[in-house]
Design a protein around this motif. Structure first.
Motif: not given
Length: 254
Positions: A2, A33-34, A119
């Motif tokens: 991330a 993807r957060c 993420y």
């Protein structure tokens, strides 16, 4: 892995939480993807995504101070690809409780370590202050994104924040970068807004997003319905601006 982005400005009312919620939602809409982490005890990002602070049993407080499994505090939202770590009522006292802990500025960084693989982006919605919750966010972040309202005192507040960033780099997080400044609540009919826009871009060349976020009624209404604006009215100017901001952020990373 991330990209962790802290959204911070010690001045309140600049569109910080609005940016955190809607940028996170727009990144999810772009199939990224957060995870949105509500670091602000006011909990507006929590309610803005349809959750009640009273109904959420575990949140950021538990991650920071009870060191529980981080996956226990992650909740899914109505938007596929967007998850949230909520602020519960306990978070109000977190600054005081953190102050007596060893390595207190790194509790969030430690808590996010296991989540980074899941993420593409982790968005940290910071309080409008420079206390321990904000310092934890800046210590954990790869970069800082600053929402800046187009008003007279905007630059003064921004310069103060950048002094804090310099101090954080010197003591806690030498790799903290600047994702950029995003101008919010922009009214193109207002001469002052245009002047602030020009001044900010002159001072911070290359660190100001091309996208500006306009004043928009639908954008203001969406939180009362517990949803990001792209679910409330994707055709409105506010929604389209945040989709554009997400695209610009993704392009910067790529």
């Amino acid at each position: 892995m991330a990209n962790i982005i802290a959204i911070a400005n010690q001045k309140g009312g600049v569109g910080k939480t609005t940016t955190a919620v809607n940028l996170g939602a727009s990144l999810a809409a772009a199939e990224k993807r957060c995870l949105l982490v509500n670091c602000d005890p006011q909990g507006n990002a929590t309610t803005g995504l349809g959750f009640s602070k009273e109904d959420v049993t575990k949140g950021l407080y538990d991650l920071l101070l009870n060191a529980i499994d981080p996956f226990e505090v992650v909740l899914g939202t109505d938007l596929h690809g967007l998850d949230v770590v909520c602020a519960t009522g306990d978070l109000v006292g977190a600054d005081m409780e953190l102050s007596v802990m060893e390595s207190r500025e790194f509790c969030l960084k430690k808590g996010l370590a296991k989540l980074k693989e899941r993420y593409d982006y982790i968005i940290l919605d910071c309080p409008p202050s420079l206390g321990l919750l904000t310092l934890n966010a800046l210590s954990a972040a790869d970069s800082l994104l600053v929402p800046l309202q187009c008003e007279y005192y905007a630059l003064e507040g921004l310069l103060e924040l950048l002094r804090t960033v310099k101090a954080v780099r010197n003591t806690l997080n030498p790799d903290l970068g600047i994702a950029g400044v995003v101008l919010t609540m922009y009214d193109k009919r207002n001469n002052l807004a245009k002047q602030v826009d020009m001044e900010v871009r002159r001072h911070f060349k290359g660190n100001v997003f091309k996208t500006v976020i306009p004043r928009n009624v639908r954008l203001s209404e969406a939180p009362s319905h517990g949803m990001p604006v792209i679910l409330y009215d994707i055709a409105c100017k506010g929604a389209q601006s945040y989709l554009s901001l997400a695209k610009e952020l993704i392009e910067k990373r790529d």
